[in-house]
Write an enzyme that holds these catalytic residues in place. Structure first.
Site, short mmCIF file in Angstrom:
data_model
loop_
_atom_site.label_atom_id
_atom_site.label_comp_id
_atom_site.label_asym_id
_atom_site.label_seq_id
_atom_site.Cartn_x
_atom_site.Cartn_y
_atom_site.Cartn_z
NE ARG A 101 -2.69 -0.20 3.55
CZ ARG A 101 -3.56 0.25 4.44
NH1 ARG A 101 -4.85 0.31 4.15
NH2 ARG A 101 -3.17 0.66 5.62
CB THR A 105 -3.05 7.27 -1.80
OG1 THR A 105 -2.22 6.18 -2.26
CG2 THR A 105 -2.38 8.58 -2.18
CG ASP A 197 2.01 -3.36 9.14
OD1 ASP A 197 2.22 -4.54 8.78
OD2 ASP A 197 2.15 -2.39 8.39
CG ASP A 200 5.62 -3.97 10.23
OD1 ASP A 200 6.43 -4.41 9.39
OD2 ASP A 200 5.28 -2.77 10.28
C1 PRP Z 1 -1.60 -4.91 4.19
C2 PRP Z 1 -2.44 -6.18 4.28
C3 PRP Z 1 -3.25 -6.14 3.03
C4 PRP Z 1 -3.47 -4.66 2.83
C5 PRP Z 1 -4.87 -4.33 3.24
O1 PRP Z 1 -0.52 -5.08 3.37
O2 PRP Z 1 -1.68 -7.35 4.39
O3 PRP Z 1 -2.60 -6.69 1.90
O4 PRP Z 1 -2.54 -3.98 3.69
O5 PRP Z 1 -5.15 -3.00 3.02
P1 PRP Z 1 -6.18 -2.50 1.93
O6 PRP Z 1 -7.41 -3.29 2.11
O7 PRP Z 1 -6.35 -1.04 2.25
O8 PRP Z 1 -5.56 -2.70 0.58
P2 PRP Z 1 0.65 -4.00 3.23
O9 PRP Z 1 0.46 -3.18 2.01
O10 PRP Z 1 0.82 -3.26 4.51
O11 PRP Z 1 1.93 -4.90 2.93
P3 PRP Z 1 2.64 -6.06 3.77
O12 PRP Z 1 1.68 -7.22 3.82
O13 PRP Z 1 3.84 -6.35 2.94
O14 PRP Z 1 3.00 -5.55 5.14
N1 URA Z 2 -2.91 -3.37 6.80
C1 URA Z 2 -2.62 -3.81 8.04
O1 URA Z 2 -1.68 -4.61 8.23
N2 URA Z 2 -3.37 -3.35 9.07
C2 URA Z 2 -4.38 -2.50 8.89
O2 URA Z 2 -5.05 -2.14 9.89
C3 URA Z 2 -4.67 -2.05 7.60
C4 URA Z 2 -3.92 -2.51 6.55
#
Ligand code: PRP
Ligand code: URA
Length: 208
Positions: A101, A105, A197, A200
């Site tokens: 993400r 945005t 997160d 993380d």
């Molecule tokens: C997180 C999560 C989803 C996304 C959800 O991933 O694992 O893929 O955010 O958010 P959305 O519904 O607003 O798209 P992130 O982009 O943080 O990446 P990561 O899994 O590598 O930490």
């Molecule tokens: N991605 C995450 O890991 N946590 C949230 O709350 C939203 C997006």
């Protein structure tokens, strides 16, 4: 409407997973355990075919799974659910979709796609612990449809109403199974109360 798991054993685990004091080892175990419940609930209508089986006492007709399945974790956090899925579906294929993400945005930025082309009526099971704005999930479903998948199901741990609404509007054919529907998103597009997160917490990369 998504199917929201209401089993007390799931609620108990979701509460532990949300806890700020839960460390990555336990967090990963909880993610896997909840994923098993999601898989069992979402796959109750899988097709089976009859197979003969000989027990120590006689012959009978049993059942084996009669369909081809591809599990698709959305990187990174979706990987945390993969072990549990492969325990339940050891013969499934795996394809991955990488998405990050944009922090301002919340738009998903795809950075990797390695999913086999759909064969016939193959079922794609998309896994991602978080459904926040719904951007990542919707992008994943669009990519899979371009690859020929006509049957897609989404397994998720925590969903925001905003993400559920986006999936229902853009991909009404994709059933959503979640372990918790939360209140809302905050101004940083994080789920409230959520669990922070997910990536993380799974991979131990929290900075604070
Ligand atoms: C997180 C999560 C989803 C996304 C959800 O991933 O694992 O893929 O955010 O958010 P959305 O519904 O607003 O798209 P992130 O982009 O943080 O990446 P990561 O899994 O590598 O930490
Ligand atoms: N991605 C995450 O890991 N946590 C949230 O709350 C939203 C997006």
């Amino acid at each position: 409407m998504p199917t929201i798991l209401t089993h007390p054993l799931v609620k108990h685990r979701v509460t532990l997973m949300r806890d700020i004091n839960t460390k990555p080892k336990l967090f990963r175990e909880l993610v896997n355990e909840i994923t098993e419940f999601l898989a069992i609930e979402s796959l109750r209508n899988l097709k089976t075919v009859d197979v003969p089986v000989t027990t120590p006492v006689g012959d009978t007709v049993g059942a084996k799974i009669g369909e081809s399945i591809v599990i698709v974790p959305i990187l990174r956090a979706g990987l945390g659910m993969l072990d549990a899925m492969l325990r339940i579906l050891p013969y499934a294929k795996v394809g991955v979709l990488g998405m990050q993400r944009n922090e301002e945005t919340a738009e998903p930025i795809p950075y990797c796609a390695k999913v086999p082309q759909a064969k016939g009526d193959e079922l794609a099971i998309v896994i991602d612990p978080m459904l926040a704005t719904g951007g990542s999930a919707c992008d994943a479903f669009s990519q899979l449809k371009k690859l020929g998948y006509r049957r897609i199901v989404f397994l998720n741990l925590v969903a925001a109403p905003e993400g559920i609404a986006k999936v229902e509007k853009e991909h009404p054919d994709v059933p959503v199974f979640t372990a918790a529907k939360d209140e809302r998103l905050n101004s940083s597009f994080y789920i409230v109360p959520g669990l922070g997160d997910a990536g993380d917490r799974i991979f131990g990369t929290l900075t604070s």
